[in-house]
Design a protein around this motif. Structure first.
Motif, PDB file in Angstrom:
ATOM      1  N   HIS A  69       0.849  -1.196   0.000  1.00 30.63           N
ATOM      2  CA  HIS A  69       0.000   0.000   0.000  1.00 30.63           C
ATOM      3  C   HIS A  69       0.882   1.243   0.000  1.00 30.63           C
ATOM      4  O   HIS A  69       1.895   1.286   0.713  1.00 30.63           O
ATOM      5  CB  HIS A  69      -0.916  -0.006   1.224  1.00 30.63           C
ATOM      6  CG  HIS A  69      -2.021   0.996   1.143  1.00 30.63           C
ATOM      7  ND1 HIS A  69      -1.812   2.351   1.327  1.00 30.63           N
ATOM      8  CD2 HIS A  69      -3.345   0.841   0.868  1.00 30.63           C
ATOM      9  CE1 HIS A  69      -2.972   2.981   1.195  1.00 30.63           C
ATOM     10  NE2 HIS A  69      -3.918   2.090   0.915  1.00 30.63           N
ATOM     11  N   PRO A  70       0.522   2.260  -0.796  1.00 32.69           N
ATOM     12  CA  PRO A  70       1.387   3.451  -0.867  1.00 32.69           C
ATOM     13  C   PRO A  70       1.516   4.199   0.456  1.00 32.69           C
ATOM     14  O   PRO A  70       2.445   5.007   0.627  1.00 32.69           O
ATOM     15  CB  PRO A  70       0.700   4.320  -1.929  1.00 32.69           C
ATOM     16  CG  PRO A  70      -0.682   3.785  -2.054  1.00 32.69           C
ATOM     17  CD  PRO A  70      -0.600   2.322  -1.744  1.00 32.69           C
ATOM     18  N   GLY A  71       0.620   3.940   1.401  1.00 33.33           N
ATOM     19  CA  GLY A  71       0.721   4.602   2.697  1.00 33.33           C
ATOM     20  C   GLY A  71       1.717   3.967   3.645  1.00 33.33           C
ATOM     21  O   GLY A  71       2.078   4.572   4.658  1.00 33.33           O
ATOM     22  N   ALA A  72       2.177   2.764   3.343  1.00 32.03           N
ATOM     23  CA  ALA A  72       3.128   2.069   4.235  1.00 32.03           C
ATOM     24  C   ALA A  72       4.443   2.834   4.312  1.00 32.03           C
ATOM     25  O   ALA A  72       4.921   3.383   3.319  1.00 32.03           O
ATOM     26  CB  ALA A  72       3.360   0.657   3.742  1.00 32.03           C
ATOM     27  N   THR A  73       5.034   2.834   5.506  1.00 35.45           N
ATOM     28  CA  THR A  73       6.322   3.503   5.730  1.00 35.45           C
ATOM     29  C   THR A  73       7.419   2.442   5.822  1.00 35.45           C
ATOM     30  O   THR A  73       7.354   1.556   6.680  1.00 35.45           O
ATOM     31  CB  THR A  73       6.288   4.331   7.024  1.00 35.45           C
ATOM     32  OG1 THR A  73       5.218   5.281   6.944  1.00 35.45           O
ATOM     33  CG2 THR A  73       7.609   5.069   7.218  1.00 35.45           C
ATOM     34  N   ILE A  74       8.412   2.556   4.956  1.00 32.94           N
ATOM     35  CA  ILE A  74       9.458   1.534   4.867  1.00 32.94           C
ATOM     36  C   ILE A  74      10.830   2.186   5.018  1.00 32.94           C
ATOM     37  O   ILE A  74      11.122   3.195   4.365  1.00 32.94           O
ATOM     38  CB  ILE A  74       9.370   0.781   3.526  1.00 32.94           C
ATOM     39  CG1 ILE A  74       8.031   0.044   3.431  1.00 32.94           C
ATOM     40  CG2 ILE A  74      10.521  -0.202   3.370  1.00 32.94           C
ATOM     41  CD1 ILE A  74       7.804  -0.677   2.123  1.00 32.94           C
TER      42      ILE A  74
END
Length: 224
Positions: A69-74
């Protein structure tokens, strides 16, 4: 940007002994492509271009088999080995130097709002097919065994295996019957079958004893 890309490829060489050349890694490693695509999608997501971000993430999913998901922080030096079937949810937070394998799900447990996906701290490892669900934390340098389902927080420097996941090793000390080798994970179905087998053997032994008693009675008193 190019330094980060170089760092990502160096991570592949560090983690995967099958990697041979930079051009091979650049062109053929789907996990690497998924991470790079996610950074672009995350850029648009943070600027509230949600539709564009989701389109990029879906294109990434189509070509790599990895759904982030583009909202995930990696964080940095994130490594996805093979990667097919990996799912990473919107509110998931992943630290630095984390490794996950194919079939891993970092997901939610329902329709709750807010933070509903896991936080994976630095140096953690999530093995093949593991499911980490809900707003929980997998501690620093911890490991989740293959096929495990984790629903509770995992302390730092721990190893979790089983369904549901239980801590078996913590700070180098075993606190359960299983070790951390992926090929020696607990098998609840096999354990239950073994218990049933033992119960049947006990019942068979008791039945044989009763038969012997009846036969002795008949031998002692033929008129019975």
């Amino acid at each position: 940007m190019f330094r980060r890309m170089k760092e990502d490829m160096d991570t592949v060489f560090h983690q995967d002994p099958a990697a041979r050349t930079y051009i091979e890694v650049f062109l053929t490693y789907s996990g690497l492509h998924a991470i790079w695509s996610h950074r672009v999608a995350h850029f648009f997501y943070k600027r509230r271009f949600y539709f564009i971000a989701r389109v990029i993430s879906q294109i990434n999913r189509f070509f790599t088999g990895i759904e982030i998901h583009p909202g995930a922080t990696i964080g940095r030096r994130f490594f996805i080995d093979h990667g097919m079937g990996v799912v990473i949810g919107e509110t998931c937070e992943i630290g630095n130097d984390v490794t996950i394998y194919q079939g891993v799900t970092l997901g939610g447990t329902g329709k709750e709002k807010g933070k509903r996906h896991p936080t994976i701290k630095d140096y953690a490892l999530i093995a093949t097919g593991a499911k980490v669900l809900g707003s929980i934390t997998v501690g620093e340098a911890s490991k989740v065994g293959a096929g495990s389902v984790v629903l509770k927080d995992v302390p730092d420097h721990s190893t979790v295996v089983g369904i549901p996941g239980r801590v078996r090793v913590q700070n180098g000390k075993r606190i359960g019957p299983s070790d951390l080798d992926h090929h020696k994970l607990p098998d609840p179905m096999a354990d239950r079958l073994n218990e049933l087998k033992l119960q049947i053997e006990r019942m068979q032994g008791e039945l044989n004893m009763l038969k012997e008693k009846e036969e002795r009675k008949k031998d002692a008193n033929p008129n019975l």
